[in-house]
Design a protein around this motif. Structure first.
Motif, mmCIF file in Angstrom:
data_model
loop_
_atom_site.group_PDB
_atom_site.id
_atom_site.type_symbol
_atom_site.label_atom_id
_atom_site.label_comp_id
_atom_site.label_asym_id
_atom_site.label_seq_id
_atom_site.Cartn_x
_atom_site.Cartn_y
_atom_site.Cartn_z
ATOM 1 N N ARG A 68 -4.574 -35.546 -2.363
ATOM 2 C CA ARG A 68 -3.837 -36.795 -2.577
ATOM 3 C C ARG A 68 -2.407 -36.442 -2.973
ATOM 4 N N TYR A 69 -1.577 -36.369 -1.980
ATOM 5 C CA TYR A 69 -0.216 -35.865 -2.151
ATOM 6 C C TYR A 69 0.649 -36.850 -2.926
ATOM 7 N N ASP A 70 1.212 -36.376 -4.019
ATOM 8 C CA ASP A 70 2.140 -37.161 -4.833
ATOM 9 C C ASP A 70 3.195 -36.202 -5.370
ATOM 10 N N PRO A 71 4.394 -36.195 -4.774
ATOM 11 C CA PRO A 71 5.403 -35.205 -5.156
ATOM 12 C C PRO A 71 6.159 -35.532 -6.436
ATOM 13 N N ARG A 72 5.859 -36.655 -7.052
ATOM 14 C CA ARG A 72 6.571 -37.009 -8.280
ATOM 15 C C ARG A 72 6.169 -36.059 -9.410
ATOM 16 N N THR A 73 7.161 -35.616 -10.152
ATOM 17 C CA THR A 73 6.930 -34.671 -11.246
ATOM 18 C C THR A 73 7.501 -35.245 -12.532
ATOM 19 N N ASP A 74 6.752 -35.134 -13.594
ATOM 20 C CA ASP A 74 7.206 -35.622 -14.901
ATOM 21 C C ASP A 74 8.228 -34.636 -15.459
ATOM 22 N N CYS A 75 9.489 -34.920 -15.219
ATOM 23 C CA CYS A 75 10.553 -34.009 -15.648
ATOM 24 C C CYS A 75 11.753 -34.835 -16.097
ATOM 25 N N SER A 76 12.219 -34.574 -17.298
ATOM 26 C CA SER A 76 13.355 -35.325 -17.847
ATOM 27 C C SER A 76 14.609 -34.464 -17.958
ATOM 28 N N CYS A 77 14.631 -33.325 -17.267
ATOM 29 C CA CYS A 77 15.792 -32.440 -17.356
ATOM 30 C C CYS A 77 16.992 -33.080 -16.656
ATOM 31 N N ASN A 78 18.167 -32.552 -16.921
ATOM 32 C CA ASN A 78 19.362 -33.051 -16.236
ATOM 33 C C ASN A 78 19.875 -32.046 -15.210
ATOM 34 N N GLY A 79 18.950 -31.236 -14.706
ATOM 35 C CA GLY A 79 19.278 -30.343 -13.602
ATOM 36 C C GLY A 79 19.984 -29.072 -14.032
ATOM 37 N N PHE A 80 20.066 -28.161 -13.102
ATOM 38 C CA PHE A 80 20.759 -26.888 -13.337
ATOM 39 C C PHE A 80 22.091 -26.935 -12.600
ATOM 40 N N TYR A 81 23.171 -27.063 -13.362
ATOM 41 C CA TYR A 81 24.494 -27.185 -12.770
ATOM 42 C C TYR A 81 25.536 -26.756 -13.795
ATOM 43 N N PRO A 82 26.555 -26.003 -13.363
ATOM 44 C CA PRO A 82 26.762 -25.498 -11.998
ATOM 45 C C PRO A 82 25.860 -24.299 -11.689
ATOM 46 N N VAL A 83 25.557 -24.133 -10.417
ATOM 47 C CA VAL A 83 24.792 -22.978 -9.966
ATOM 48 C C VAL A 83 25.785 -21.857 -9.669
ATOM 49 N N PRO A 84 25.674 -20.727 -10.330
ATOM 50 C CA PRO A 84 26.644 -19.644 -10.122
ATOM 51 C C PRO A 84 26.670 -19.186 -8.662
ATOM 52 N N SER A 98 23.677 -36.728 -11.782
ATOM 53 C CA SER A 98 24.533 -37.472 -12.713
ATOM 54 C C SER A 98 25.647 -36.604 -13.287
ATOM 55 N N ARG A 99 25.489 -35.292 -13.234
ATOM 56 C CA ARG A 99 26.493 -34.396 -13.821
ATOM 57 C C ARG A 99 27.446 -33.821 -12.785
ATOM 58 N N ASN A 156 23.482 -26.511 -4.515
ATOM 59 C CA ASN A 156 24.624 -26.909 -5.343
ATOM 60 C C ASN A 156 25.548 -25.746 -5.694
ATOM 61 N N SER A 157 25.279 -24.583 -5.134
ATOM 62 C CA SER A 157 26.156 -23.442 -5.400
ATOM 63 C C SER A 157 27.297 -23.403 -4.380
ATOM 64 N N GLU A 158 28.247 -22.509 -4.626
ATOM 65 C CA GLU A 158 29.396 -22.317 -3.736
ATOM 66 C C GLU A 158 30.130 -23.626 -3.461
ATOM 67 N N GLU A 159 30.301 -24.404 -4.501
ATOM 68 C CA GLU A 159 31.001 -25.681 -4.374
ATOM 69 C C GLU A 159 32.435 -25.452 -3.894
ATOM 70 N N GLN A 160 32.813 -26.164 -2.862
ATOM 71 C CA GLN A 160 34.106 -25.957 -2.219
ATOM 72 C C GLN A 160 35.192 -26.850 -2.832
ATOM 73 N N PRO A 161 36.454 -26.447 -2.691
ATOM 74 C CA PRO A 161 37.547 -27.322 -3.148
ATOM 75 C C PRO A 161 37.584 -28.604 -2.327
ATOM 76 N N ARG A 162 38.173 -29.640 -2.891
ATOM 77 C CA ARG A 162 38.271 -30.905 -2.170
ATOM 78 C C ARG A 162 39.073 -30.709 -0.897
ATOM 79 N N PRO A 163 38.608 -31.293 0.211
ATOM 80 C CA PRO A 163 39.241 -31.012 1.505
ATOM 81 C C PRO A 163 40.602 -31.687 1.654
ATOM 82 N N GLU A 164 41.402 -31.120 2.523
ATOM 83 C CA GLU A 164 42.645 -31.752 2.948
ATOM 84 C C GLU A 164 42.322 -32.803 4.009
ATOM 85 N N THR A 165 43.251 -33.710 4.240
ATOM 86 C CA THR A 165 43.134 -34.693 5.317
ATOM 87 C C THR A 165 44.474 -34.776 6.033
#
Length: 541
Positions: free
Chosen positions: A92-108, A310-311, A164-173
């Protein structure tokens, strides 16, 4: 074939109804258990009517469960399932996980999966990695071929963990740096009261057990649509619903306890029905096995949730991407469409053709969702991951690339053509993607003249039209980005009753959605802004 009351459709609906009503317990009289050969024979065309007998149907379902529990049934692999996680019938597949963390960021930058797991407390990510390891250790349970392998799953998991690693600079337009790109808006994924069919009517047109529009859209407008009316509706629906785990993975937040259980149980019943069709020779081993393998792998990736959203900073920017297909090869989730199109046409596609098809579908899906995914900070979108350099030039090139790849895929195989059409049909018809709202709701910004997109005149759309030349059109009576989904729901309901008009409708969705000026309005966040009501941004994140 008409989508009306076909015998196999009636048998499938009776099967689902009985499966849901019969408790999963061993038969009181083992002597009454049917052999696998006896059960399979009832799924041949000439014997289907026997499945409409309630007592006979109950005996088949009870017998199938007994044989499956006795490890006599292969479910996609070379050996029976050896653990619950690889048993698509009982898990009975249910991918929801009881987790209240705010994630791992930034990723080196340069971090490995192992390093992230050591530093992160996210239960969702850890659960995905653990299940992936378990599933890959038991690869023989689900993978008898080289279409979806343990290496594919391993690469996809790594891509998710490190996205979420190797975050790039904001692009030019073409206008230099633009602070407005920090605040991209888009409509949410909920059904619209002004654009979508009233739900009680919609679910009569497109019935499912769970009655959740996001999920029903995916089934009828993509997976079942890829049958193009060329196969029995019951078989097409069984293929679509045997992939319910894909929908649970993506949309479980939209389900309540009852509807989630319904999805799980109907999915298991559909797998059983499809397996007996496979044993009866109605669906090939290759199609059944690969279908189960992709469903298995997609389910593993479905445990992933990015709790750092959120972060993380808002806006448009690139991040780590080792390759377009590193995870989209699996989670573009198109193999159910391939199965239905292949059975309808009596043809198959090679792995090379599937690779091309997956890439084209990836571009279509991720381009259409680029505004929404930017607003919701969804980093799995490869269009967002791949942003480098000048954003205008990048998006322009992606439109051309999408059109050229789609044309090439359509020319390579009629099966690929139908799946491309199905992808466009789903994008156009689903309330999730909000193509109508974005197309009509964006306004050109007043702070300068829009730059020229080469894709509008480089011949890529002409290549697409040439690839589509062999397919009929409904003209103004067909689908269009300019039409409300409520209006198209009724039109499509009628046109899908005939293979000829159904195919013409599907081809027209590609002609309309993939027109380069249309695509530009949808994805060009530099020159076109959407300022409507965003609604519930967190609905099915």
């Amino acid at each position: 074939m008409s989508v009306g009351g076909s015998l196999r459709l009636n048998a499938y609906l009776a099967w689902i109804n009985s499966w849901l009503s019969i408790p999963p317990r061993d038969p009181s009289d083992v002597q009454s258990v049917m052999s696998i050969v006896e059960m399979a024979s009832l799924f041949q065309d000439e014997n289907l009517r026997q499945l409409l007998n309630g007592d006979k149907l109950k005996q088949v379902i009870t017998s199938f469960r007994y044989r499956a529990n006795s490890n006599e049934i292969l479910l996609g692999g070379s050996v029976p399932p050896s653990c619950d996680e690889t048993n698509i019938l009982t898990h009975r597949y249910d991918p929801r996980t009881d987790c209240s963390c705010n994630g791992f960021y930034p990723v080196p930058n340069g971090a490995t999966v192992e390093q992230v797991l050591q530093q992160s407390d996210c239960r969702a990510v850890k659960r995905m990695v653990e299940i992936a390891s378990l599933v890959n250790e038991n690869e023989n349970d689900w993978n008898p071929s080289q279409m979806f392998t343990a290496d594919n799953l391993r690469d996809a998991v790594a891509e998710y963990v490190l996205c979420n690693s190797e975050e790039q600079p904001r692009p030019e337009t073409c206008r230099g740096f633009m602070s407005s790109l920090e605040n991209i808006q888009a409509p949410d994924r909920r059904p619209s009261t002004t654009c979508d069919t009233e739900l009680s009517v919609y679910h009569q047109l497109y019935p499912t057990n769970e009655q959740i529009k996001l999920l029903t859209d995916a089934k009828y407008f993509f997976a079942i649509a890829c049958g193009a009316g060329l196969i029995d509706e019951g078989l097409a629906k069984a293929v679509a619903e045997s992939a319910n785990n894909l929908l649970i993975a993506d949309y479980c937040e939209a389900a309540n306890k009852r509807s989630l259980l319904m999805l799980q149980e109907v999915g298991a019943a559909a797998v059983a029905f499809l397996k007996l069709c496979n044993l009866a020779g109605v669906i090939s081993d290759r199609h059944f096995d690969n279908h189960i393998a992709q469903t298995m792998q997609f389910s593993v990736l479905g445990y992933y949730r990015d709790h750092s959203r959120s972060r993380r900073p808002p806006g448009v920017y690139g991040s780590r991407m080792t390759g377009l297909m590193s995870h989209r090869y699996i989670d573009v989730g198109i193999y159910a469409g391939v199965v239905n199109a292949s059975m309808g046409l009596g043809e198959d596609i090679t792995k090379e053709q599937y690779n091309l098809l997956t890439e084209a579908c990836c571009y279509i899906g991720d381009l259409v969702d680029v505004r929404s995914d930017t607003m919701r900070k969804v980093r799995e979108n490869v269009v967002l991951q791949g942003i480098r350099g000048n954003l205008c030039e990048y998006l322009d090139e992606l439109i051309s690339c999408c059109l050229r790849l789609s044309a090439k895929a359509i020319k390579s195989s009629p099966v690929s053509a139908i799946v491309i059409f199905g992808m466009c049909n789903w994008a156009l018809m689903s309330s999730e993607h909000k193509v109508y709202e974005v197309f009509h709701g964006v306004r050109e910004k007043k702070d300068g003249v829009a730059c020229e997109y080469v894709s509008a005149s480089d011949g890529s759309y002409q290549q697409l039209l040439e690839a589509l030349a062999g397919y009929e059109t409904l003209g103004e009576n067909g689908p269009s980005v300019s039409k409300r989904r409520a209006d198209m729901d009724l039109l499509y309901y009628g046109y899908r009753t005939s293979p000829e008009t159904h195919m013409a409708w599907l081809a027209d969705t590609a002609r309309s959605l993939l027109e380069p000026i249309t695509l530009r309005k949808i994805i060009d966040v530099v020159h076109f802004e959407w300022l409507g009501q965003t609604g519930d941004v967190e609905y099915c994140p």
